[in-house]
Design a protein around this motif. Structure first.
Motif: not given
Length: 267
Positions: A114-123, A125-132, A135-138
């Protein structure tokens, strides 16, 4: 190659790479792309992978985080039910803060693509969006708790204090009449910072968390905007949540036959 052996090998390939294309998986396994698609469908049902345009994302928990994996498996059907309802509360283009809870992880899986900005402190969770690509990942930095893959402490808190998000989705270890609790003091401090940064605070918690207290209080129930829970929550707790002025979302047992979750807004 036997089907179960092939699927195990496929999952290992996707896990090690984070993302793999259908043609390269077919080549590695020496099977047709249609066979790979059928295998991926089974992995999707198990929550281990998700197919997207041209390839497959790994969506299972990290094998190096046994504590996270154990929590991920507990009350899995309820967590999945809650995640489906919570995903409908997230709009395209939102900036969303996600903590490292197992129910939040279930939600994160449903937000991939999905078209989102995701902010997380979880590795995890972050791993899910790494190749997306949508999604912008912070990723928040700091001390990383080695059992859960979650960053905590003053560095994480400082970074989150400089950010602003439309929604913060958090998990808890327990909910009582006195408020919401989690089991780690550093985690609670980081989650409080996440609450301040989020315009809307959404709690995802399965029905077994109600009436249970944990080490540190995160906040009072009235400080929450929405609470998403499975259908087994008692009527007494439904009233308690509504009386606190919280928008209660009770996810039905079969989300597939209902367009939106049931919302009970306190008057």
């Amino acid at each position: 190659m036997q089907a179960d052996v092939r699927r195990t090998r496929l999952l290992d390939l996707v896990r090690s790479r984070g993302f793999a294309s259908l043609p390269e998986l077919a080549q590695e396994l020496e099977v047709s792309e249609s066979t790979v698609r059928r295998d991926v469908e089974m992995l999707e049902e198990a929550g281990s992978a998700r197919r997207t345009h041209g390839g497959v994302f790994y969506t299972g928990p990290s094998p190096n985080l046994p504590h996270f994996e154990l929590r991920h498996e507990m009350q899995w059907s309820k967590k999945r039910q809650i995640a489906k309802a919570a995903a409908q509360l997230i709009e395209e283009g939102d900036t969303v803060i996600l903590d490292g809870g197992s129910t939040t992880y279930e939600l994160a899986q449903m937000l991939v693509g999905r078209t989102l900005q995701i902010v997380t402190n979880s590795l995890p969770v972050a791993n899910l969006f790494m190749a997306s690509t949508t999604t912008e990942l912070i990723l928040l930095g700091g001390y990383v708790h080695n059992a859960t893959g979650v960053s905590l402490g003053p560095y994480a808190n400082e970074m989150i204090s400089r950010l602003s998000a439309r929604r913060a989705v958090l998990s808890v270890a327990g909910i009582t009449q006195q408020g919401l609790y989690n089991s780690n003091l550093l985690l609670v401090e980081t989650e409080r910072a996440m609450m301040k940064a989020g315009g809307e605070v959404i709690i995802v918690a399965d029905s077994t968390k109600f009436g249970r207290q944990s080490l540190a209080q995160m906040c009072e129930l009235s400080e929450v905007d929405k609470l998403v829970v499975d259908h087994e929550i008692s009527e007494a707790w439904q009233k308690q949540v509504q009386d606190a002025g919280v928008d209660l979302i009770v996810a039905p047992a079969e989300m597939a036959i209902i367009d939106r979750p049931v919302s009970h807004k306190a008057s």
